[in-house]
Enzyme design. Structure first.
Site, PDB file in Angstrom:
ATOM      1  N   HIS A 175      -3.669   0.293  -7.171  1.00 62.09           N
ATOM      2  CA  HIS A 175      -4.636   0.026  -8.242  1.00 62.09           C
ATOM      3  C   HIS A 175      -4.204   0.536  -9.610  1.00 62.09           C
ATOM      4  O   HIS A 175      -4.705   0.083 -10.631  1.00 62.09           O
ATOM      5  CB  HIS A 175      -5.984   0.673  -7.919  1.00 62.09           C
ATOM      6  CG  HIS A 175      -6.723   0.035  -6.783  1.00 62.09           C
ATOM      7  ND1 HIS A 175      -6.222  -0.012  -5.507  1.00 62.09           N
ATOM      8  CD2 HIS A 175      -7.930  -0.571  -6.749  1.00 62.09           C
ATOM      9  CE1 HIS A 175      -7.096  -0.621  -4.725  1.00 62.09           C
ATOM     10  NE2 HIS A 175      -8.137  -0.975  -5.440  1.00 62.09           N
ATOM     11  N   CYS A 233       0.837  -1.211   0.000  1.00 58.64           N
ATOM     12  CA  CYS A 233       0.000   0.000   0.000  1.00 58.64           C
ATOM     13  C   CYS A 233       0.870   1.258   0.000  1.00 58.64           C
ATOM     14  O   CYS A 233       1.641   1.500   0.930  1.00 58.64           O
ATOM     15  CB  CYS A 233      -0.884  -0.018   1.247  1.00 58.64           C
ATOM     16  SG  CYS A 233      -2.027   1.358   1.305  1.00 58.64           S
TER      17      CYS A 233
HETATM   18  N1  DGL Z   1      -3.866   0.654  -1.430  1.00 53.85           N
HETATM   19  C1  DGL Z   1      -4.032   2.097  -1.477  1.00 53.85           C
HETATM   20  C2  DGL Z   1      -2.730   2.714  -1.943  1.00 53.85           C
HETATM   21  O1  DGL Z   1      -1.922   2.120  -2.617  1.00 53.85           O
HETATM   22  C3  DGL Z   1      -5.206   2.503  -2.351  1.00 53.85           C
HETATM   23  C4  DGL Z   1      -6.558   2.184  -1.757  1.00 53.85           C
HETATM   24  C5  DGL Z   1      -6.831   2.928  -0.473  1.00 53.85           C
HETATM   25  O2  DGL Z   1      -7.075   4.141  -0.481  1.00 53.85           O
HETATM   26  O3  DGL Z   1      -6.769   2.289   0.565  1.00 53.85           O
HETATM   27  O4  DGL Z   1      -2.466   3.859  -1.626  1.00 53.85           O
END
Ligand code: DGL
Length: 270
Positions: free
Chosen positions: A187, A73
């Site tokens: 994403h 993330c």
């Molecule tokens: N996984 C998050 C990121 O890479 C995107 C989704 C979210 O906002 O949790 O920042």
């Protein structure tokens, strides 16, 4: 040799883009994935909340006897990777942001780099800071693109509305003559082809997961922690398993049979 798995975690299903790269580049390495599907998105949450959630997840992953962690993330990477490294001192914790920065600074020719991500990633200025640590004269143009995550999760990868949203978000970056664009959110690699077809070939798109998987492979090699034999893959979520199964088909290109729900809040104090 060390056949313990690598832990990979994300706020939700998006981190499967990182899982895909690790499966491809490190085929012998087993993976335990955790997606915090009950508490996603992290991208609009505070640093304190994101840090607390991430610490719980690492505590859970440690119970799965992992040998290292990749934080998929970008929001977690940007806001609290240093605090997490301090909290879990003896654990190898690799991140996609450092990997993305390395790729971008090696790629750019004109020193003008674009970064897109969630609001929390962009507000943290972590990408800018790390890029300028490598080269203070590089210019970084960043932009939060909060609509990309829901578009991807709905499978709207190359719809007209998606193309309009991409064009609008990227305008301030393309008019600043960037030659490199970091896809700074789990994403966004799903939109890579669509973005490329809009911005054209003069802009190199960077998927930080490529370098993160490579860097993990190098680190395991240096420390003699590489796995041998057949890899296993386990998937855990904090909400119901069904959504993860549906998304796996889209993100990984193949289904996953088993997803287990974990009550992640139980890992607060352990
Ligand atoms: N996984 C998050 C990121 O890479 C995107 C989704 C979210 O906002 O949790 O920042």
């Amino acid at each position: 040799m060390d056949n313990r798995p690598i832990g990979i975690f994300d706020s939700g299903v998006g981190g499967l883009t990182v899982v895909k790269e690790v499966m491809k580049q490190l085929p012998n390495e087993s993976i335990v994935y955790f997606g915090d599907t009950a508490r996603v998105p992290y991208g609009n949450k505070s640093k304190a909340t994101v840090t607390k959630f991430s610490a719980q997840i690492i505590k859970f992953l440690r119970t799965q006897h992992i040998k290292a962690i990749i934080i998929a993330c970008n929001t977690v990477n940007s806001n609290c990777i240093e605090q997490l490294r301090e909290m879990f001192g003896n654990l190898i914790i690799e991140g996609v942001v450092e990997a993305g920065v390395k790729m971008a600074v090696d790629t750019t020719k004109n020193g003008r780099i674009g970064v897109i991500g969630t609001e929390a990633t962009i507000a943290s200025k972590r990408y800018t800071q790390l890029i300028n640590e490598v080269n203070p004269s590089f210019k970084v143009y960043d932009k939060a693109c909060p609509l990309f995550v829901p578009l991807v999760e709905d499978g709207w990868i190359d719809e007209e509305v998606t193309r309009l949203v991409i064009t609008k978000y990227l305008e301030p970056l393309t008019t600043n003559d960037i030659d490199t664009l970091i896809l700074g959110c789990t994403h966004y690699p799903m939109l890579q082809q669509t973005i490329q077809s809009i911005v054209g070939d003069t802009i190199e798109l960077i998927n930080p997961a490529n370098e993160a998987a490579y860097a993990m492979g190098e680190l395991l090699k240096q420390r003699n922690l590489q796995a041998q034999g057949t890899a296993t893959y386990e998937f855990y979520v904090s909400d119901h398993a069904q959504r993860m199964k549906q998304m796996a088909q889209m993100f990984l290109g193949h289904p996953i049979d088993e997803v287990t729900r974990v009550d992640i809040e139980l890992y607060s104090e352990k």
